[in-house]
Design a protein around this motif. Sequence first.
Motif, PDB file in Angstrom:
ATOM      1  N   PRO A 217       0.669  47.009  33.671  1.00  0.00           N
ATOM      2  CA  PRO A 217       2.122  46.846  34.817  1.00  0.00           C
ATOM      3  C   PRO A 217       2.393  45.430  35.391  1.00  0.00           C
ATOM      4  N   GLY A 218       1.876  44.289  35.113  1.00  0.00           N
ATOM      5  CA  GLY A 218       1.913  43.274  35.674  1.00  0.00           C
ATOM      6  C   GLY A 218       1.843  41.627  34.524  1.00  0.00           C
ATOM      7  N   ASP A 219       2.585  42.558  33.399  1.00  0.00           N
ATOM      8  CA  ASP A 219       1.633  41.901  32.116  1.00  0.00           C
ATOM      9  C   ASP A 219       3.536  40.617  32.669  1.00  0.00           C
ATOM     10  N   PRO A 220       3.737  39.382  32.700  1.00  0.00           N
ATOM     11  CA  PRO A 220       4.792  39.358  32.278  1.00  0.00           C
ATOM     12  C   PRO A 220       5.640  38.405  30.551  1.00  0.00           C
ATOM     13  N   TRP A 221       4.195  38.481  30.285  1.00  0.00           N
ATOM     14  CA  TRP A 221       4.704  38.919  28.491  1.00  0.00           C
ATOM     15  C   TRP A 221       5.389  40.050  28.150  1.00  0.00           C
TER      16      TRP A 221
END
Length: 379
Positions: A217-221
């Motif tokens: 959930p925290g992956d900016p990509w």
Amino acid sequence: MVLQGDVSAAYVSGDFVVFERARVGTGAASLVAPASKGEEAPTSSKPQAVARVPIGPDGKFKLEVEVDKPRPGYFVVLDAVTHDGLRMNPRQGNNFILEPSELVLRLSSPGRFVVEGGYHNDAVYKAWRQSDEYLAARSDFDGFVAAADDESEEDRRRRVDRLWKAPETLVRLEAEGMAEVATTHSDPFVRRLAIESARVVGPWILEALHRLAKLTPGDPWVRESLPQYEALFEYAEKQKALETGEDILDLTGETLDGRKVRLGDVRADSRYVLVEFWASWCGPCRMEIPHTKQACARFRDRGFEIVSFTVDNDREDASAEEQLPWLDLGMGYEAEAPVAYNVVGVPKNYLVDSRSGKIVAKNLRQHRLDERLEELLGE
């Protein structure tokens, strides 16, 4: 990264070149056709050459380049000459994963090479490429290319029909294989690479991204890529290919020597026009040219004409090399004609009734073209 191989089974010269895959924005692969007038498509960066090495006299090469992290790439053999003297200059090649590892180029079937080795590269490509179903489909396709010595005309027609249908199976299996990796692999980064590397797109990409968003959930990509791919599919949905019975689009193109030609003028002097899209780097396009020349010579006196559009990006000498006896216009996928006709792959053609301007058939190959012209213009 060290990548070495032997291409002597297919080529006698050329340069082995590795490119980094182009992107839409910062997160999605460049997979969408150019925009029509008045509408902007997602912007894309041009593919960047990572390294280039000459192929030795023995057909071998060794490429060494610094790679900081795994990312999508592809390779081509530029300025290559085959054993039968055909010059090939591809603009697209086989995909693999660039990564800090030792990779090997292997001949997977006649004239076709794949890169193997490396954790990420094998994770994305190896399982589905080595599945029984994919290997069988590849073997069938390779078997359809060559004619038997005693092949009858009826057998030849059946083989050609199967040859043109076989790629559909390979495309489907590739899409299914990449979707399986992108939605189920235990390593989230492998899933990402499968999405970025996909050349056969479909709704599975959005499904894979939504699953990846839940997993990381925290992956900016992922956050950047989701809206980009949603915009890509929304744009692609608007671009509908022309179908049989629809009106042809009148276009102006430029010959390779700079003369402007309008399709409407060609229609005025003919009964039927074949609008053909091709490229010098497209093997199936080049294979089709000898038969199309025969059809042109056979039916031209009865009102048949051909206008082809090359999607090559450079004014190369492929047209002169092939000595095309019809108008060949260009250039590039972003020219008016391929954009208007939603051409995202070649070969592709439309047979047009010059008087009504209606499309009477599409994607006619070899005897299918002959049979339709015999029906329309007589044997």
